[in-house]
Design a protein around this motif. Structure first.
Motif, PDB file in Angstrom:
ATOM      1  N   PHE A  18      47.491 -11.384  34.242  1.00 53.10           N
ATOM      2  CA  PHE A  18      47.263 -10.032  34.736  1.00 53.10           C
ATOM      3  C   PHE A  18      48.567  -9.256  34.919  1.00 53.10           C
ATOM      4  CE2 PHE A  18      43.318 -12.083  36.173  1.00 53.10           C
ATOM      5  CZ  PHE A  18      42.384 -11.145  35.742  1.00 53.10           C
ATOM      6  N   GLU A  19      49.711  -9.937  34.811  1.00 53.07           N
ATOM      7  CA  GLU A  19      50.995  -9.292  35.046  1.00 53.07           C
ATOM      8  C   GLU A  19      51.388  -8.415  33.857  1.00 53.07           C
ATOM      9  OE1 GLU A  19      51.869 -13.548  35.555  1.00 53.07           O
ATOM     10  OE2 GLU A  19      49.912 -12.618  35.721  1.00 53.07           O
ATOM     11  N   LYS A  20      51.903  -7.234  34.169  1.00 51.14           N
ATOM     12  CA  LYS A  20      52.440  -6.314  33.159  1.00 51.14           C
ATOM     13  C   LYS A  20      51.438  -6.034  32.049  1.00 51.14           C
ATOM     14  CE  LYS A  20      57.173  -7.898  34.014  1.00 51.14           C
ATOM     15  NZ  LYS A  20      58.393  -8.485  33.434  1.00 51.14           N
ATOM     16  N   THR A  21      50.197  -5.973  32.405  1.00 51.29           N
ATOM     17  CA  THR A  21      49.136  -5.752  31.419  1.00 51.29           C
ATOM     18  C   THR A  21      48.312  -4.538  31.827  1.00 51.29           C
ATOM     19  OG1 THR A  21      48.997  -8.113  30.908  1.00 51.29           O
ATOM     20  CG2 THR A  21      47.114  -6.757  30.289  1.00 51.29           C
ATOM     21  N   LEU A  22      48.116  -3.620  30.901  1.00 54.46           N
ATOM     22  CA  LEU A  22      47.222  -2.489  31.133  1.00 54.46           C
ATOM     23  C   LEU A  22      45.804  -2.949  30.831  1.00 54.46           C
ATOM     24  CD1 LEU A  22      46.962   0.540  31.808  1.00 54.46           C
ATOM     25  CD2 LEU A  22      47.141   1.001  29.347  1.00 54.46           C
ATOM     26  N   LEU A  23      44.977  -2.982  31.852  1.00 56.30           N
ATOM     27  CA  LEU A  23      43.632  -3.507  31.677  1.00 56.30           C
ATOM     28  C   LEU A  23      42.770  -2.508  30.914  1.00 56.30           C
ATOM     29  CD1 LEU A  23      42.894  -4.977  35.230  1.00 56.30           C
ATOM     30  CD2 LEU A  23      43.983  -6.092  33.284  1.00 56.30           C
ATOM     31  N   PRO A  24      42.046  -2.978  29.887  1.00 59.00           N
ATOM     32  CA  PRO A  24      41.075  -2.089  29.246  1.00 59.00           C
ATOM     33  C   PRO A  24      39.950  -1.755  30.216  1.00 59.00           C
ATOM     34  CG  PRO A  24      40.846  -4.339  28.417  1.00 59.00           C
ATOM     35  CD  PRO A  24      42.072  -4.321  29.287  1.00 59.00           C
ATOM     36  N   ALA A  25      39.214  -0.697  29.922  1.00 58.82           N
ATOM     37  CA  ALA A  25      38.181  -0.216  30.850  1.00 58.82           C
ATOM     38  C   ALA A  25      37.150  -1.298  31.155  1.00 58.82           C
ATOM     39  CB  ALA A  25      37.502   1.023  30.270  1.00 58.82           C
ATOM     40  N   TRP A  26      36.759  -2.076  30.133  1.00 61.22           N
ATOM     41  CA  TRP A  26      35.728  -3.091  30.376  1.00 61.22           C
ATOM     42  C   TRP A  26      36.229  -4.183  31.325  1.00 61.22           C
ATOM     43  CZ3 TRP A  26      37.089  -8.031  29.338  1.00 61.22           C
ATOM     44  CH2 TRP A  26      38.059  -8.269  28.354  1.00 61.22           C
ATOM     45  N   GLU A  27      37.534  -4.502  31.262  1.00 59.17           N
ATOM     46  CA  GLU A  27      38.060  -5.553  32.137  1.00 59.17           C
ATOM     47  C   GLU A  27      38.181  -5.064  33.573  1.00 59.17           C
ATOM     48  OE1 GLU A  27      41.585  -8.938  32.268  1.00 59.17           O
ATOM     49  OE2 GLU A  27      41.725  -7.312  30.810  1.00 59.17           O
ATOM     50  N   GLN A  28      38.608  -3.811  33.753  1.00 58.37           N
ATOM     51  CA  GLN A  28      38.658  -3.257  35.097  1.00 58.37           C
ATOM     52  C   GLN A  28      37.259  -3.183  35.696  1.00 58.37           C
ATOM     53  OE1 GLN A  28      41.135  -2.635  37.154  1.00 58.37           O
ATOM     54  NE2 GLN A  28      39.729  -1.912  38.729  1.00 58.37           N
ATOM     55  N   ALA A  29      36.290  -2.759  34.889  1.00 58.82           N
ATOM     56  CA  ALA A  29      34.903  -2.699  35.368  1.00 58.82           C
ATOM     57  C   ALA A  29      34.400  -4.088  35.752  1.00 58.82           C
ATOM     58  CB  ALA A  29      34.005  -2.087  34.296  1.00 58.82           C
ATOM     59  N   LEU A  30      34.813  -5.099  35.005  1.00 62.33           N
ATOM     60  CA  LEU A  30      34.413  -6.474  35.301  1.00 62.33           C
ATOM     61  C   LEU A  30      35.003  -6.929  36.633  1.00 62.33           C
ATOM     62  CD1 LEU A  30      33.091  -9.152  34.469  1.00 62.33           C
ATOM     63  CD2 LEU A  30      35.145  -9.641  33.109  1.00 62.33           C
ATOM     64  N   LEU A  31      36.284  -6.648  36.855  1.00 63.13           N
ATOM     65  CA  LEU A  31      36.909  -7.000  38.127  1.00 63.13           C
ATOM     66  C   LEU A  31      36.201  -6.325  39.298  1.00 63.13           C
ATOM     67  CD1 LEU A  31      40.815  -6.933  37.741  1.00 63.13           C
ATOM     68  CD2 LEU A  31      39.395  -8.828  38.547  1.00 63.13           C
ATOM     69  N   GLU A  32      35.892  -5.044  39.135  1.00 66.31           N
ATOM     70  CA  GLU A  32      35.209  -4.309  40.200  1.00 66.31           C
ATOM     71  C   GLU A  32      33.846  -4.916  40.494  1.00 66.31           C
ATOM     72  OE1 GLU A  32      35.066  -0.097  39.622  1.00 66.31           O
ATOM     73  OE2 GLU A  32      37.130   0.013  38.892  1.00 66.31           O
ATOM     74  N   ALA A  33      33.096  -5.235  39.447  1.00 61.01           N
ATOM     75  CA  ALA A  33      31.746  -5.774  39.634  1.00 61.01           C
ATOM     76  C   ALA A  33      31.791  -7.122  40.343  1.00 61.01           C
ATOM     77  CB  ALA A  33      31.043  -5.890  38.281  1.00 61.01           C
ATOM     78  N   ILE A  34      32.722  -7.985  39.949  1.00 62.43           N
ATOM     79  CA  ILE A  34      32.844  -9.287  40.599  1.00 62.43           C
ATOM     80  C   ILE A  34      33.263  -9.122  42.052  1.00 62.43           C
ATOM     81  CG2 ILE A  34      34.230 -11.411  40.653  1.00 62.43           C
ATOM     82  CD1 ILE A  34      34.141 -11.430  37.625  1.00 62.43           C
ATOM     83  N   ALA A  35      34.238  -8.250  42.310  1.00 65.48           N
ATOM     84  CA  ALA A  35      34.696  -8.029  43.685  1.00 65.48           C
ATOM     85  C   ALA A  35      33.558  -7.531  44.566  1.00 65.48           C
ATOM     86  CB  ALA A  35      35.856  -7.037  43.692  1.00 65.48           C
TER      87      ALA A  35
END
Length: 247
Positions: free
Chosen positions: A164-181
């Motif tokens: 996750f370091e120094k990585t620009l998350l694509p929209a689907w990955e950010q949405a996945l993190l939000e959903a899991i959280a």
């Protein structure tokens, strides 16, 4: 950049950050701390209106109180240093006081994978009560992620690894993190909410469509290993957090 370290048990970021804020402000009850998830930046974050709440009974502005609160949070004490040295799990956040008086805390990118791994170790889970079609879809996705992860083992000699370091998350990955959280943090001390798992299921279908795992394993091994870790993880997460299908 200001940062704080918070002792966290069982992956309950919300509760333990709230306790940390209450101790810094000498508040008797952690429940008095308003705290919510915040996704104004990538990753996993929280936002507190404690300074705005305190300003209602003070002659100071919310921004002044927020700055003072932040200074208190980031000032180490002998007691806090001892606790953190003996704690088994500590997570670090970037801490910000906004001009409007909000306090914001963003989990460091290096900590995201650690938190995801920690919540797989939770015990005494309460399973959500899901409609049969939603439950079937989630179990299908669980098997699909598991199969693709196993295929990757035959495809490459690499191993899956979070990055996750120094990585620009694509929209689907950010949405996945939000959903899991939202699913996990919303399930502490109460029954999981089915609509949060419905949102997670929709996000998982997006992962299927948007993440060509084997392309990344071939063309960008660092990202490929990271996405492979996601596929492996999602199979484990769904198996852990979902009830079994009835025959």
């Amino acid at each position: 950049m200001a940062s704080i370290s918070v002792i966290t048990q069982d992956g309950n970021l919300t509760n333990d950050l709230r306790v940390h804020l209450a101790q810094a402000g000498d508040l008797a009850k952690a429940s008095e701390i308003p705290l919510q998830l915040c996704f104004q930046r990538q990753g996993i974050g929280f936002r507190s209106a404690i300074a705005l709440k305190l300003a209602a009974h003070s002659h100071q502005s919310p921004q002044t109180i927020a700055q003072a609160y932040l200074a208190q949070l980031t000032t180490p004490t002998p007691q806090s240093n001892l606790k953190h040295r003996t704690a088994t799990t500590v997570f670090t956040y970037e801490a910000i006081a906004t001009p409007q008086g909000w306090l914001e805390f963003f989990l460091m990118p290096t900590e995201i994978g650690r938190w995801l791994d920690q919540i797989l170790q939770r015990e005494n889970l309460i399973f959500p009560q899901l409609p049969s079609d939603l439950l079937f879809s989630c179990h299908y996705l669980q098997q699909r992620f598991q199969d693709l992860s196993r295929l990757a083992t035959d495809y490459t000699t690499d191993t899956p690894q979070w990055n996750f370091e120094k990585t620009l998350l694509p929209a689907w990955e950010q949405a996945l993190l939000e959903a899991i959280a939202r699913c996990v943090l919303g399930s502490f001390h109460r029954s999981p909410k089915p609509h949060l798992f419905a949102t997670l299921e929709q996000t998982l279908w997006e992962v299927q469509r948007r993440c060509p795992l084997f392309y990344f394993l071939r063309e960008n091994s660092t990202q490929g290993r990271h996405y492979w870790q996601w596929f492996t993880y999602l199979a484990q997460f769904l198996a852990r957090y979902l009830p079994q299908l009835e025959n």
